[in-house]
Design a protein around this motif. Structure first.
Motif, PDB file in Angstrom:
ATOM      1  N   SER A   1       1.937  -4.798  48.173  1.00 20.62           N
ATOM      2  CA  SER A   1       2.309  -3.381  48.185  1.00 20.62           C
ATOM      3  C   SER A   1       3.642  -3.075  47.501  1.00 20.62           C
ATOM      4  O   SER A   1       4.269  -2.071  47.788  1.00 20.62           O
ATOM      5  N   ARG A   2       4.087  -3.947  46.639  1.00 22.69           N
ATOM      6  CA  ARG A   2       5.268  -3.635  45.833  1.00 22.69           C
ATOM      7  C   ARG A   2       4.787  -2.908  44.591  1.00 22.69           C
ATOM      8  O   ARG A   2       3.767  -3.248  44.017  1.00 22.69           O
ATOM      9  N   ARG A   3       5.535  -1.944  44.183  1.00 25.69           N
ATOM     10  CA  ARG A   3       5.134  -1.166  43.014  1.00 25.69           C
ATOM     11  C   ARG A   3       6.059  -1.468  41.847  1.00 25.69           C
ATOM     12  O   ARG A   3       7.244  -1.703  42.023  1.00 25.69           O
ATOM     13  N   GLY A   4       5.482  -1.420  40.677  1.00 23.47           N
ATOM     14  CA  GLY A   4       6.260  -1.649  39.477  1.00 23.47           C
ATOM     15  C   GLY A   4       5.760  -0.748  38.368  1.00 23.47           C
ATOM     16  O   GLY A   4       4.878   0.087  38.570  1.00 23.47           O
ATOM     17  N   TYR A   5       6.334  -0.913  37.209  1.00 27.41           N
ATOM     18  CA  TYR A   5       5.971  -0.108  36.056  1.00 27.41           C
ATOM     19  C   TYR A   5       5.721  -1.009  34.858  1.00 27.41           C
ATOM     20  O   TYR A   5       6.332  -2.066  34.726  1.00 27.41           O
ATOM     21  N   THR A   6       4.830  -0.565  33.972  1.00 32.72           N
ATOM     22  CA  THR A   6       4.672  -1.248  32.700  1.00 32.72           C
ATOM     23  C   THR A   6       5.820  -0.821  31.792  1.00 32.72           C
ATOM     24  O   THR A   6       6.502   0.168  32.062  1.00 32.72           O
ATOM     25  N   ARG A   7       6.019  -1.526  30.723  1.00 36.43           N
ATOM     26  CA  ARG A   7       7.098  -1.176  29.802  1.00 36.43           C
ATOM     27  C   ARG A   7       6.695   0.007  28.931  1.00 36.43           C
ATOM     28  O   ARG A   7       5.536   0.145  28.548  1.00 36.43           O
ATOM     29  N   SER A   8       7.672   0.811  28.598  1.00 34.59           N
ATOM     30  CA  SER A   8       7.420   1.878  27.636  1.00 34.59           C
ATOM     31  C   SER A   8       7.568   1.287  26.235  1.00 34.59           C
ATOM     32  O   SER A   8       8.280   0.296  26.034  1.00 34.59           O
TER      33      SER A   8
ATOM     34  N   VAL B   1       0.858  -1.184   0.000  1.00 35.84           N
ATOM     35  CA  VAL B   1       0.000   0.000   0.000  1.00 35.84           C
ATOM     36  C   VAL B   1       0.897   1.238   0.000  1.00 35.84           C
ATOM     37  O   VAL B   1       2.104   1.134   0.197  1.00 35.84           O
ATOM     38  N   HIS B   2       0.304   2.403  -0.216  1.00 30.14           N
ATOM     39  CA  HIS B   2       1.061   3.648  -0.256  1.00 30.14           C
ATOM     40  C   HIS B   2       0.613   4.551   0.889  1.00 30.14           C
ATOM     41  O   HIS B   2      -0.422   5.205   0.793  1.00 30.14           O
ATOM     42  N   PRO B   3       1.380   4.606   2.000  1.00 23.61           N
ATOM     43  CA  PRO B   3       0.988   5.442   3.134  1.00 23.61           C
ATOM     44  C   PRO B   3       1.073   6.925   2.799  1.00 23.61           C
ATOM     45  O   PRO B   3       2.009   7.377   2.147  1.00 23.61           O
ATOM     46  N   LEU B   4       0.079   7.682   3.259  1.00 22.15           N
ATOM     47  CA  LEU B   4       0.087   9.129   3.078  1.00 22.15           C
ATOM     48  C   LEU B   4       0.908   9.809   4.164  1.00 22.15           C
ATOM     49  O   LEU B   4       1.602  10.785   3.905  1.00 22.15           O
ATOM     50  N   ASP B   5       0.820   9.291   5.390  1.00 22.91           N
ATOM     51  CA  ASP B   5       1.493   9.924   6.516  1.00 22.91           C
ATOM     52  C   ASP B   5       1.782   8.875   7.582  1.00 22.91           C
ATOM     53  O   ASP B   5       1.174   7.801   7.593  1.00 22.91           O
ATOM     54  N   CYS B   6       2.697   9.207   8.474  1.00 24.63           N
ATOM     55  CA  CYS B   6       3.048   8.339   9.586  1.00 24.63           C
ATOM     56  C   CYS B   6       3.258   9.212  10.819  1.00 24.63           C
ATOM     57  O   CYS B   6       4.019  10.174  10.769  1.00 24.63           O
ATOM     58  N   LYS B   7       2.576   8.883  11.896  1.00 23.37           N
ATOM     59  CA  LYS B   7       2.715   9.629  13.146  1.00 23.37           C
ATOM     60  C   LYS B   7       3.262   8.682  14.203  1.00 23.37           C
ATOM     61  O   LYS B   7       2.806   7.547  14.311  1.00 23.37           O
ATOM     62  N   ILE B   8       4.240   9.153  14.981  1.00 20.79           N
ATOM     63  CA  ILE B   8       4.893   8.310  15.981  1.00 20.79           C
ATOM     64  C   ILE B   8       4.629   8.880  17.369  1.00 20.79           C
ATOM     65  O   ILE B   8       4.728  10.083  17.585  1.00 20.79           O
ATOM     66  N   ILE B   9       4.296   7.978  18.309  1.00 24.13           N
ATOM     67  CA  ILE B   9       4.010   8.369  19.686  1.00 24.13           C
ATOM     68  C   ILE B   9       4.838   7.490  20.614  1.00 24.13           C
ATOM     69  O   ILE B   9       4.836   6.267  20.482  1.00 24.13           O
ATOM     70  N   ASN B  10       5.542   8.106  21.561  1.00 23.17           N
ATOM     71  CA  ASN B  10       6.250   7.369  22.599  1.00 23.17           C
ATOM     72  C   ASN B  10       5.317   7.214  23.787  1.00 23.17           C
ATOM     73  O   ASN B  10       4.903   8.200  24.391  1.00 23.17           O
ATOM     74  N   VAL B  11       4.986   5.975  24.138  1.00 20.16           N
ATOM     75  CA  VAL B  11       4.085   5.697  25.252  1.00 20.16           C
ATOM     76  C   VAL B  11       4.934   5.492  26.497  1.00 20.16           C
ATOM     77  O   VAL B  11       5.807   4.620  26.531  1.00 20.16           O
ATOM     78  N   LYS B  12       4.680   6.292  27.518  1.00 21.31           N
ATOM     79  CA  LYS B  12       5.470   6.239  28.746  1.00 21.31           C
ATOM     80  C   LYS B  12       4.996   5.097  29.642  1.00 21.31           C
ATOM     81  O   LYS B  12       3.842   4.682  29.573  1.00 21.31           O
ATOM     82  N   PRO B  13       5.879   4.600  30.522  1.00 26.19           N
ATOM     83  CA  PRO B  13       5.463   3.535  31.442  1.00 26.19           C
ATOM     84  C   PRO B  13       4.475   4.057  32.478  1.00 26.19           C
ATOM     85  O   PRO B  13       4.509   5.228  32.856  1.00 26.19           O
ATOM     86  N   LYS B  14       3.587   3.169  32.925  1.00 25.09           N
ATOM     87  CA  LYS B  14       2.590   3.528  33.932  1.00 25.09           C
ATOM     88  C   LYS B  14       2.890   2.779  35.228  1.00 25.09           C
ATOM     89  O   LYS B  14       3.403   1.665  35.204  1.00 25.09           O
TER      90      LYS B  14
END
Length: 97
Positions: A72-79, A52-65
Motif C-alpha cells: 500500500s505504498r504509493r509512488g509515481y512514474t517519472r515524467s 533526413v529533412h523534418p517537416l515539423d516537430c511536436k513536443i509533448i510533456n508526459v506527466k507522472p502517473k
C-alpha cells in the motif's frame, strides 16, 4: 546534439503512425527526448543524425502517473518529454535494426 534523442518510443500507436500515413504523405516518428530540448534543436539533431529533412516537430510533456507499490505504498512514474517528428512520405528513418 546527439544526446538530445534518448530513445525511440515503440508502441502500437507509434508504429501505426510510422508505417501508415493517415491520408497524407507524411510519416510520424516518436522519440523520448531530454527535458531541456526544444523544437529547433530537435529538427537539427534529426537532420544531422538520420540524414533526413523534418517537416515539423511536436513536443509533448508526459506527466507522472500514480502507481501502487508494495504494501500500500504509493509512488509515481517519472515524467518525460516526447517529440513527434514529421517527415515527408518519401523519407524514412530505420529505427529497428
Amino acid at each position: 546534439m546527439y544526446s538530445l534523442l534518448i530513445e525511440p518510443i515503440l508502441t502500437e500507436k507509434s508504429n501505426m503512425l510510422r508505417t501508415e500515413p493517415r491520408g497524407t504523405e507524411k510519416r510520424y516518428y516518436v522519440f523520448k527526448v531530454r527535458q531541456d530540448a526544444n523544437k529547433t534543436e530537435l529538427k537539427k539533431a534529426v537532420e544531422k543524425i538520420f540524414n533526413v529533412h523534418p517537416l515539423d516537430c511536436k513536443i509533448i510533456n508526459v506527466k507522472p502517473k500514480k502507481k501502487n507499490r508494495r504494501m500500500s505504498r504509493r509512488g509515481y512514474t517519472r515524467s518525460y518529454k516526447k517529440a513527434i517528428i514529421v517527415l515527408d512520405g518519401k523519407e524514412s528513418i530505420d529505427i529497428v535494426k
